[in-house]
Design an enzyme around this catalytic site. Structure first.
Site, PDB file in Angstrom:
ATOM      1  CG  ASP A   1      -2.270   0.500   1.010  1.00  0.00           C
ATOM      2  OD1 ASP A   1      -2.396   1.606   0.459  1.00  0.00           O
ATOM      3  OD2 ASP A   1      -3.228  -0.213   1.360  1.00  0.00           O
TER       4      ASP A   1
ATOM      5  CG  ASP B   1      -4.577   5.787   0.642  1.00  0.00           C
ATOM      6  OD1 ASP B   1      -5.448   4.928   0.831  1.00  0.00           O
ATOM      7  OD2 ASP B   1      -4.532   6.875   1.259  1.00  0.00           O
TER       8      ASP B   1
ATOM      9  CD  GLU C   1      -8.767   4.586  -1.868  1.00  0.00           C
ATOM     10  OE1 GLU C   1      -9.716   4.299  -1.134  1.00  0.00           O
ATOM     11  OE2 GLU C   1      -7.844   5.329  -1.502  1.00  0.00           O
TER      12      GLU C   1
ATOM     13  CG  HIS D   1      -8.957  -1.139   4.250  1.00  0.00           C
ATOM     14  ND1 HIS D   1      -8.712  -1.144   2.880  1.00  0.00           N
ATOM     15  CD2 HIS D   1      -8.577   0.073   4.689  1.00  0.00           C
ATOM     16  CE1 HIS D   1      -8.199   0.022   2.546  1.00  0.00           C
ATOM     17  NE2 HIS D   1      -8.094   0.777   3.613  1.00  0.00           N
ATOM     18  CG  ASP D   2     -11.410   2.318   3.360  1.00  0.00           C
ATOM     19  OD1 ASP D   2     -10.895   2.242   4.491  1.00  0.00           O
ATOM     20  OD2 ASP D   2     -10.833   2.811   2.367  1.00  0.00           O
TER      21      ASP D   2
HETATM   22  O1  TEU Z   1      -9.486   5.754   1.589  1.00  0.00           O
HETATM   23  C1  TEU Z   1      -9.895   6.872   0.850  1.00  0.00           C
HETATM   24  C2  TEU Z   1     -11.249   7.281   1.068  1.00  0.00           C
HETATM   25  O2  TEU Z   1     -11.770   8.048   0.299  1.00  0.00           O
HETATM   26  C3  TEU Z   1     -11.930   6.830   2.315  1.00  0.00           C
HETATM   27  O3  TEU Z   1     -11.874   7.862   3.209  1.00  0.00           O
HETATM   28  C4  TEU Z   1     -13.312   6.484   2.043  1.00  0.00           C
HETATM   29  O4  TEU Z   1     -14.012   7.588   1.539  1.00  0.00           O
HETATM   30  C5  TEU Z   1     -13.935   6.104   3.333  1.00  0.00           C
HETATM   31  O5  TEU Z   1     -13.083   5.264   4.029  1.00  0.00           O
HETATM   32  C6  TEU Z   1     -15.208   5.386   3.085  1.00  0.00           C
HETATM   33  O6  TEU Z   1     -15.771   5.137   4.322  1.00  0.00           O
HETATM   34  C7  TEU Z   1      -8.127   5.541   1.734  1.00  0.00           C
HETATM   35  C8  TEU Z   1      -7.882   4.315   2.590  1.00  0.00           C
HETATM   36  O7  TEU Z   1      -8.394   3.183   1.948  1.00  0.00           O
HETATM   37  C9  TEU Z   1      -8.500   4.550   3.943  1.00  0.00           C
HETATM   38  O8  TEU Z   1      -8.401   3.422   4.765  1.00  0.00           O
HETATM   39  C10 TEU Z   1      -7.791   5.717   4.563  1.00  0.00           C
HETATM   40  O9  TEU Z   1      -8.405   6.049   5.766  1.00  0.00           O
HETATM   41  C11 TEU Z   1      -7.788   6.946   3.645  1.00  0.00           C
HETATM   42  O10 TEU Z   1      -7.461   6.645   2.305  1.00  0.00           O
HETATM   43  C12 TEU Z   1      -6.737   7.912   4.108  1.00  0.00           C
HETATM   44  O11 TEU Z   1      -5.468   7.405   3.863  1.00  0.00           O
END
Ligand code: TEU
Ligand code: CA
Length: 543
Positions: A98, A193, A247, A319-320
């Site tokens: 990542d 990311d 992403e 994971h989000d």
């Molecule tokens: O996620 C990007 C992102 O846009 C997230 O904030 C998303 O909108 C949200 O999690 C949805 O609930 C990435 C990573 O995958 C995330 O884990 C990180 O928190 C974020 O970037 C910041 O690095």
């Protein structure tokens, strides 16, 4: 589309805190992952995407990095990391790390130096005497005042995640150095990311008002980004056998192609988020009822738009995101709906991404108390919601459905204490359903979700039509049926998925005499024209 190993591969995402603990401290770690490589081999995946394991104060579980070339002690040491890389490679599995370079941690030495007016680092971040109205992805303002520097700094995520200033060539040099460090250690690529927001408009001007993310027109896919990504590709990526998946938030197919078009290749593929809006508006905290068409429409749109020009990623979880079977499937038809969802997504064109636990149908945890949740986004959104006047109950209902912690509960290996994840109380509670939903019971049952995932993975390796075939929608306006065809040379693959908890009577296309039923999630098909609840079928025939 041209052939490539990362197009044919199947990716498995590991969230290291929650995968496997090896030293009984309740936190997953690198040795834990190494001990589970045989499981990954048995599943059949051949690429691992590892969420961050770098040094970090863990404000956002590792997405706030304080040292890009050091391993967080929770996860082990650099020597464990080297052992992981070589053990994975020995098992025929590549490793994608990542890469979080839109921002660092505020505890990164670069930020410390910048905040303390070190002339070398003055312009490493975005500083302003007066803040503009930009909003943070985690709720609240995107600017925080720093008393030493006596200025505001930009953070599109938490205030402990200051955004790097990509206009500064020294920032770009520093990133290239990090990339080379990991590529030279043997890693095979990066999941980048929030990569489409790294470039910001000059002067970071005031943005249009919006209830969420005011100012986003000044950084989403800003034209300057293409130069930055080309620089990375030309100077680093093109010198290695690696791939990148970006992403990309709030992205459209047209914008995506501006990064991934065969002739551009600034990135090899992107994660789009349109289908993640099937049960919510714009951001997931504004929920709406799930409708199958809301999943079908964006997925089909992306399949059609990238056809012959760019490569898709195929995912339902990360994971989000909450668990897909809880969002788009059914608890009453847990097995059938989990398998149907896998069929629907993984027979499309693109590289499959499976998130840990998805292959055993892990479900949302729906913890009762706010204190059961650890995630910073969850707590920030709770606070923001309460500020807007929403009740505690209302916010808890949203959290139970939409919190990122739904995906982050420990991996359920077996029915022993804490699901075999750790003998110690884990950092985040285990989903109580681990007694029945776990890897061990799945391995012991030929009809399990896990065995079905194994079949899909094996089929993708055996039939090029599944990987490279063209995509065509069938019955597109049907509200319960998602059906499509894939074609390559003489091969025609037809996929039917019933998204309802009732029998579905429909008129299947006439299949040729030698059509073969490649896969189904029911024990037998009694009637060709009737699908059972959440039934899925895949046929293969020759032209
Ligand atoms: O996620 C990007 C992102 O846009 C997230 O904030 C998303 O909108 C949200 O999690 C949805 O609930 C990435 C990573 O995958 C995330 O884990 C990180 O928190 C974020 O970037 C910041 O690095
Ligand atoms: Ca541990």
């Amino acid at each position: 589309m041209k052939k490539a190993w990362y197009r044919e591969g199947i990716v498995y995402q590991i969230y290291p805190r929650s995968f496997q603990d090896s030293n009984d401290d309740g936190i997953g770690d690198l040795q834990g992952i190494i001990s589970r490589i045989p499981y990954l081999v048995e599943l059949g995946i051949n690429i691992v995407w590892l969420s961050p394991v770098y040094a970090s104060p863990n404000d956002d579980n590792g997405y706030d990095i304080s040292d890009y070339t050091a391993i967080h002690p929770d996860f082990g040491t650099m020597s464990d990391m080297k052992q992981l890389i070589s053990a994975l490679h020995q098992a025929g599995i590549r490793l994608v790390m990542d890469l979080v370079v839109n921002h660092t941690s505020d505890e990164h030495p670069w930020f410390q130096a910048s905040a303390n007016n070190d002339p070398e680092y003055l312009d490493f971040y975005h500083w302003k005497q007066e803040k503009s109205n930009w909003g943070s992805f985690f709720g609240g303002e995107a600017w925080t005042y720093h008393p030493t520097r006596q200025a505001y700094y930009l953070h599109l995520f938490s205030k402990k995640q200051p955004d790097l200033n990509w206009d500064n060539p020294r920032v770009r040099e520093a990133v290239k150095k990090i990339l080379r460090f990991w590529l030279d250690l043997g890693v095979d690529g990066f999941r980048c990311d929030v990569i489409n927001i790294i470039a910001k408009a000059d002067g970071l001007p005031r943005g249009r008002f919006s209830p969420i993310l005011s100012g986003r027109e000044h950084y989403l896919d800003h034209p300057k980004i293409h130069g930055y990504l080309q620089e990375l590709r030309n100077e680093v990526f093109s010198h290695y056998d690696c791939f990148t998946v970006g992403e990309t938030v709030l992205i459209t197919p047209e914008k995506a192609l501006s990064y991934i078009d065969e002739d551009i290749r600034e990135l090899d593929m992107v994660f789009q988020f349109e289908h993640m809006g099937a049960d919510n508006y714009f951001v997931k905290w504004f929920m709406k009822k799930f409708r199958p068409i809301n999943l079908k429409r964006p997925l089909a749109k992306w399949q059609n738009a990238l056809q012959g020009r760019g490569w898709n990623t195929l995912y339902l979880e990360n994971h989000d995101q909450p668990r897909s079977v809880s969002r788009f499937g059914s608890t009453a038809f847990h097995q059938a709906s989990a398998k149907m969802l896998a069929t629907m997504i993984y027979f499309q064109q693109g590289t499959p991404f499976i998130y840990q636990g998805q292959e055993i149908g892990m479900e949302n945890a729906e913890f009762p108390d706010l204190a059961d949740y650890q995630d910073i986004e969850t707590h920030n959104i709770y606070r923001t919601g309460r500020k807007w006047g929403l009740t505690h109950q209302r916010m808890m209902n949203k959290i139970r459905k939409m919190s990122r912690d739904n995906a982050r509960t420990p991996m359920q290996w077996d029915s022993s204490l804490h699901a075999g994840f750790s003998p110690t109380t884990p950092w985040l509670k285990v989903n109580p359903n681990y007694l029945t939903t776990n890897v061990a019971t799945n391995l012991n049952n030929d009809q399990s979700i896990l065995k079905y995932y194994q079949k899909i993975i094996a089929l993708r390796k055996d039939y090029p039509v599944i990987v490279y075939g063209d995509y065509h929608d069938l019955y597109f306006s049907h509200s319960k049926l998602y059906a499509y065809q894939r074609t390559l040379g003489p091969d025609i693959l037809t996929v039917y998925c019933n998204f309802s908890d009732r029998d579905l009577v429909f008129k299947p296309l006439e299949t040729k005499r030698h059509a073969q039923l490649l896969l189904t999630n029911v024990s037998s098909i009694d009637e060709l024209t009737r699908m059972k609840p959440y039934e899925a079928r895949v046929y293969l025939e020759k032209k």
